[in-house]
Every structure is written in C-alpha cells, then in structure tokens.
Design a protein around this motif. Structure first.
Motif, PDB file in Angstrom:
ATOM      1  N   VAL A   1       0.831  -1.202   0.000  1.00 33.02           N
ATOM      2  CA  VAL A   1       0.000   0.000   0.000  1.00 33.02           C
ATOM      3  C   VAL A   1       0.867   1.255   0.000  1.00 33.02           C
ATOM      4  N   TYR A   2       1.921   1.258   0.800  1.00 30.15           N
ATOM      5  CA  TYR A   2       2.785   2.442   0.893  1.00 30.15           C
ATOM      6  C   TYR A   2       3.496   2.707  -0.431  1.00 30.15           C
ATOM      7  N   VAL A   3       4.079   1.670  -1.030  1.00 32.26           N
ATOM      8  CA  VAL A   3       4.808   1.851  -2.285  1.00 32.26           C
ATOM      9  C   VAL A   3       3.862   2.251  -3.405  1.00 32.26           C
ATOM     10  N   THR A   4       2.698   1.605  -3.483  1.00 25.49           N
ATOM     11  CA  THR A   4       1.736   1.949  -4.536  1.00 25.49           C
ATOM     12  C   THR A   4       1.258   3.378  -4.388  1.00 25.49           C
ATOM     13  N   ASN A   5       0.995   3.793  -3.167  1.00 21.87           N
ATOM     14  CA  ASN A   5       0.562   5.168  -2.923  1.00 21.87           C
ATOM     15  C   ASN A   5       1.655   6.170  -3.315  1.00 21.87           C
ATOM     16  N   ARG A   6       2.902   5.863  -3.007  1.00 21.23           N
ATOM     17  CA  ARG A   6       3.991   6.769  -3.358  1.00 21.23           C
ATOM     18  C   ARG A   6       4.189   6.833  -4.873  1.00 21.23           C
ATOM     19  N   LEU A   7       4.116   5.693  -5.545  1.00 20.05           N
ATOM     20  CA  LEU A   7       4.234   5.693  -7.006  1.00 20.05           C
ATOM     21  C   LEU A   7       3.089   6.464  -7.646  1.00 20.05           C
ATOM     22  N   ASN A   8       1.921   6.392  -7.041  1.00 24.35           N
ATOM     23  CA  ASN A   8       0.774   7.122  -7.575  1.00 24.35           C
ATOM     24  C   ASN A   8       0.923   8.632  -7.350  1.00 24.35           C
ATOM     25  N   ASN A   9       1.371   9.020  -6.156  1.00 25.35           N
ATOM     26  CA  ASN A   9       1.526  10.441  -5.855  1.00 25.35           C
ATOM     27  C   ASN A   9       2.619  11.089  -6.696  1.00 25.35           C
ATOM     28  N   GLU A  10       3.651  10.333  -7.019  1.00 27.99           N
ATOM     29  CA  GLU A  10       4.739  10.861  -7.833  1.00 27.99           C
ATOM     30  C   GLU A  10       4.498  10.654  -9.331  1.00 27.99           C
ATOM     31  N   SER A  11       3.270  10.228  -9.666  1.00 24.90           N
ATOM     32  CA  SER A  11       2.823  10.081 -11.066  1.00 24.90           C
ATOM     33  C   SER A  11       3.602   9.029 -11.843  1.00 24.90           C
ATOM     34  N   GLU A  12       4.341   8.180 -11.162  1.00 28.99           N
ATOM     35  CA  GLU A  12       5.092   7.140 -11.877  1.00 28.99           C
ATOM     36  C   GLU A  12       4.161   6.099 -12.471  1.00 28.99           C
ATOM     37  N   LEU A  13       3.116   5.746 -11.744  1.00 31.18           N
ATOM     38  CA  LEU A  13       2.146   4.805 -12.297  1.00 31.18           C
ATOM     39  C   LEU A  13       1.379   5.432 -13.452  1.00 31.18           C
ATOM     40  N   THR A  14       1.082   6.705 -13.337  1.00 35.61           N
ATOM     41  CA  THR A  14       0.367   7.397 -14.418  1.00 35.61           C
ATOM     42  C   THR A  14       1.198   7.414 -15.687  1.00 35.61           C
TER      43      THR A  14
ATOM     44  N   VAL B   1      -5.048   8.581  -2.430  1.00 34.72           N
ATOM     45  CA  VAL B   1      -5.894   7.384  -2.556  1.00 34.72           C
ATOM     46  C   VAL B   1      -6.234   6.846  -1.167  1.00 34.72           C
ATOM     47  N   TRP B   2      -6.490   7.752  -0.232  1.00 34.37           N
ATOM     48  CA  TRP B   2      -6.744   7.309   1.135  1.00 34.37           C
ATOM     49  C   TRP B   2      -8.029   6.492   1.227  1.00 34.37           C
ATOM     50  N   ARG B   3      -9.013   6.803   0.374  1.00 30.84           N
ATOM     51  CA  ARG B   3     -10.253   6.025   0.412  1.00 30.84           C
ATOM     52  C   ARG B   3     -10.011   4.594  -0.042  1.00 30.84           C
ATOM     53  N   GLN B   4      -9.212   4.445  -1.112  1.00 29.47           N
ATOM     54  CA  GLN B   4      -8.873   3.107  -1.576  1.00 29.47           C
ATOM     55  C   GLN B   4      -8.046   2.346  -0.539  1.00 29.47           C
ATOM     56  N   ALA B   5      -7.140   3.079   0.142  1.00 30.40           N
ATOM     57  CA  ALA B   5      -6.322   2.441   1.182  1.00 30.40           C
ATOM     58  C   ALA B   5      -7.197   1.954   2.340  1.00 30.40           C
ATOM     59  N   ALA B   6      -8.175   2.767   2.725  1.00 29.38           N
ATOM     60  CA  ALA B   6      -9.089   2.354   3.792  1.00 29.38           C
ATOM     61  C   ALA B   6      -9.933   1.166   3.354  1.00 29.38           C
TER      62      ALA B   6
END
Length: 375
Positions: A74-87, A307-312
């Motif tokens: 969850v932490y790594v996916t959230n960080r990759l998403n926030n830094e737009s790497e997944l995008t 993506v806090w809602r998805q994390a919850a």
C-alpha cells in the motif's frame, strides 16, 4: 524483469523489511516485558532471557508477515501514484496487469519466506522453547534460590530464604507444607543447605523448629531439631517429563501420520489437520494480502487528494478476510474433513485482486452513467 519491475520490487522489499522490523519490535517489546519479569523474577540470567526471546521471534514474525507485506504494498503503490510514476507507465501503454508483475514477484518472495517459517523454523523454535522451559523447571537454583521472596514451587507449598551465602548456604529459611488438607507443617531454621543425591534433592535444615497443626483436633505441636532433612524432589522435578505438542511436529511428519501424531501429542485429529493445512494456507494469504493492497489502490487512478479512500477500503478487505479466516477455525476443529475451508480467505483475496485489476483497466466502469455518456 524490466528496470521498472526491479525498481518496484526493490522498493517493496525495502519497505517490507522496514514494516516487519517495526511491527515485530513493537509486539516483541510487549511480550518481552512479561517474559523478562517472569524469568528474571525466578532468578534466571539475562542470557536465558535472550534465549527465550530469540525462540519466540519466529512465531511472532510469522504473524506479522501478512500485515507487513500489505503495508509495504500500500505504501509503495501510494507513493508511485503520488509521484505520477504509475500514471506515466499507464500512459505508455502498460496495463494494470503489467504493472502488477513486480507485486506478484514480491508476493512469491514473501510466500517462500512464509513457507520456510511455517514448515520448518516455527516448529523447531517451539520445540526448543519447550525443551528450555523443561530445563528451567528442573533447575533447583532457579526455582528455589531467590533471596527475600516468598516462592510457591508447588500448590500448597511456600518457601522463603532470608539470604544466601557465597558458598551456597541458606539463612533464615521458612518452609510451609499445606498439601494435606488435614494438617499444616511449618519448618523454620537458621541455616540450610541443598544437597543433590542422584535424582533426589534434599533440603538440610540446621538449628530449626517444626510446627505441625492438625485441623481436626486444633492442636499445634512443635519440635526443635539440630538438623533435619526434607525431600524437595517432588517440588523441583514436577512436570519435567514432556512430550511433543502438535505445533512442534514438522509438516513432513504430518503427511499420512495424523492418527499417530494425534496419539503422541494428545491432540484431536482435527487439530493436527488444521495445523498442517494452516501452514500451507498462511503463505497463500500473504501473497493475497499484497495483491489486494495493490489492486485496490490501482482502481483509484491519479488524484491530487491521494488514494486514502482506496487504502481504507483495502484495509477493510484485509480485516474481513482475517475475520473469515478466524471464523473458519471452529468448524474445522470439530470436523477435520472440512480442511479446505482454511484456504477460503486466501482464495478470496486471490480472486478479488484480478477483479480489481480488471476494473482498473476500465476506469469508466466506476464513473456515473452521465459521465460515461459524455465521454
């Protein structure tokens, strides 16, 4: 693996190590406090405390691995998403299935680690812990030689030592024996010694007095003695003979020998079956926890609000799967033919993940119908 896969996998492993260390340390400290109070209070050395602590770590790590793998994903996916790497990866044509490849590799690594723990390391550590506890039980010095404390080595027996000389002599000894309901015998002496004779242990009391109180007649009789021998073997050797428990049996031994192991460990065949299948289901649950965390967060896409809602939501799914896992233990303990139910939580997680990845590949499915029509 591509450079991106190796990058994500390395991030997952590093964060998994970090979260594992934190979680194990928190729960280990909580357990170590009571363990320290018990062992040091019984006169054990710090080395014995460290040995017991080390032997409890594999079981503790086994419980923390699924949570640590979920948290790391969850932490790594959230960080990759926030830094737009997944995008960026999705913009280049990488599908959610392609992005899940390093997470699957990470889950397989965790599954191998978990299998090593459940099938080998945990049974060995539990067995060694039982042996060390038996040794401590047989240790007369640890059980009885403690200054200034009222000890209860057996039900109905109280033992007290005022002080201990460097040569092993005991001073101001008090011993109360109330094991027979009809009478109470109390011994006091100015000095005493512990003498080993083969398998027996005797307490030699010098310059003391014995007081016997009979409840039926309510009479108290006293006898002074210059020296008196009291056999304390029953106090120092009780419960030293031990057999294996079913948790100490390796998985290889359990195959085809369920009835023999049940007879040896005094456990029901259903308990042995649950233990064996749980050792296979636990590694699968670890990889399911990682995939659920990744696939749930991937459904959210990029958002400035995170993506806090998805994390919850992912956390709620993990808690639900763990609740299902706990609820299924009861039926299996009553009927060992229901062993497949132990795999249900892991299989549910492994089935939910592809569904969420399918939805993540089609983001319009989550949009309101009016927005889908507009696009």
């Amino acid at each position: 693996m591509s450079k991106f896969d190796r990058y994500v996998l390395s991030q997952l492993l590093v964060l998994f190590g970090f979260f594992s260390l934190i979680l194990v340390a928190v729960f280990w400290i909580n357990k170590a406090v009571s363990l320290f109070d018990k062992l040091i209070g019984d006169g054990q050395s710090a080395m014995v405390f460290l040995q017991f602590s080390a032997l409890t770590l594999p079981s503790l790590i086994e419980k923390m691995i699924p949570v640590a793998s979920f948290a790391a994903t969850v932490y790594v996916t959230n960080r990759l998403n926030n830094e737009s790497e997944l995008t960026v990866m999705q913009a280049t044509g990488s599908s959610p299935w392609r992005l899940a490849r390093p997470v699957i590799a990470f889950g397989l690594v965790i599954m191998v680690m978990m299998s090593f723990l459940t099938h080998l390391l945990v049974p060995i550590s539990v067995q060694q812990l039982g042996l060390r506890e038996a040794e401590i039980t047989r240790n007369v010095t640890a059980k009885l030689l403690s200054e200034g404390e009222f000890l209860h080595p057996s039900s109905g027996v109280t033992f007290y030592i005022g002080s201990i000389d460097p040569d092993g002599g005991l001073n101001n000894v008090y011993l109360s024996d109330r094991r027979e309901p009809s009478k109470t015998v109390t011994y006091t002496s100015a000095a005493a010694y512990l003498v080993r004779n083969g398998t027996s242990t005797n307490l030699i009391m010098v310059d003391g007095m014995a007081q016997q109180y009979v409840s039926a007649t309510q009479r108290l009789s006293t006898t002074s003695f210059s020296d008196f021998s009291y056999d304390i073997s029953a106090l120092t050797q009780r419960d030293t003979a031990r057999g294996r428990t079913f948790r100490e049996v390796t998985t290889f031994e359990m195959f085809g020998k369920r009835d023999q192991i049940s007879a040896e460990t005094n456990a029901r065949p259903a308990q042995v079956a649950r233990e064996m299948h749980d050792r296979f289901a636990a590694p699968l649950f670890s990889i399911a926890a990682a995939l659920v965390g990744f696939s749930t967060l991937l459904m959210g896409g990029f958002s400035r609000f995170g993506v806090w809602r998805q994390a919850a939501f992912a956390l709620a799914i993990l808690i639900s799967l763990e609740a299902v896992r706990s609820a299924l233990v009861g039926p299996l303990e009553r009927n060992d033919d229901l062993w497949p139910v132990l795999y249900i939580p892991a299989l549910l997680g492994l089935l939910i993940s592809p569904l969420f990845l399918f939805i993540a590949a089609r983001p319009t499915l989550l949009r309101p119908s009016r927005l889908r029509g507009a696009t």
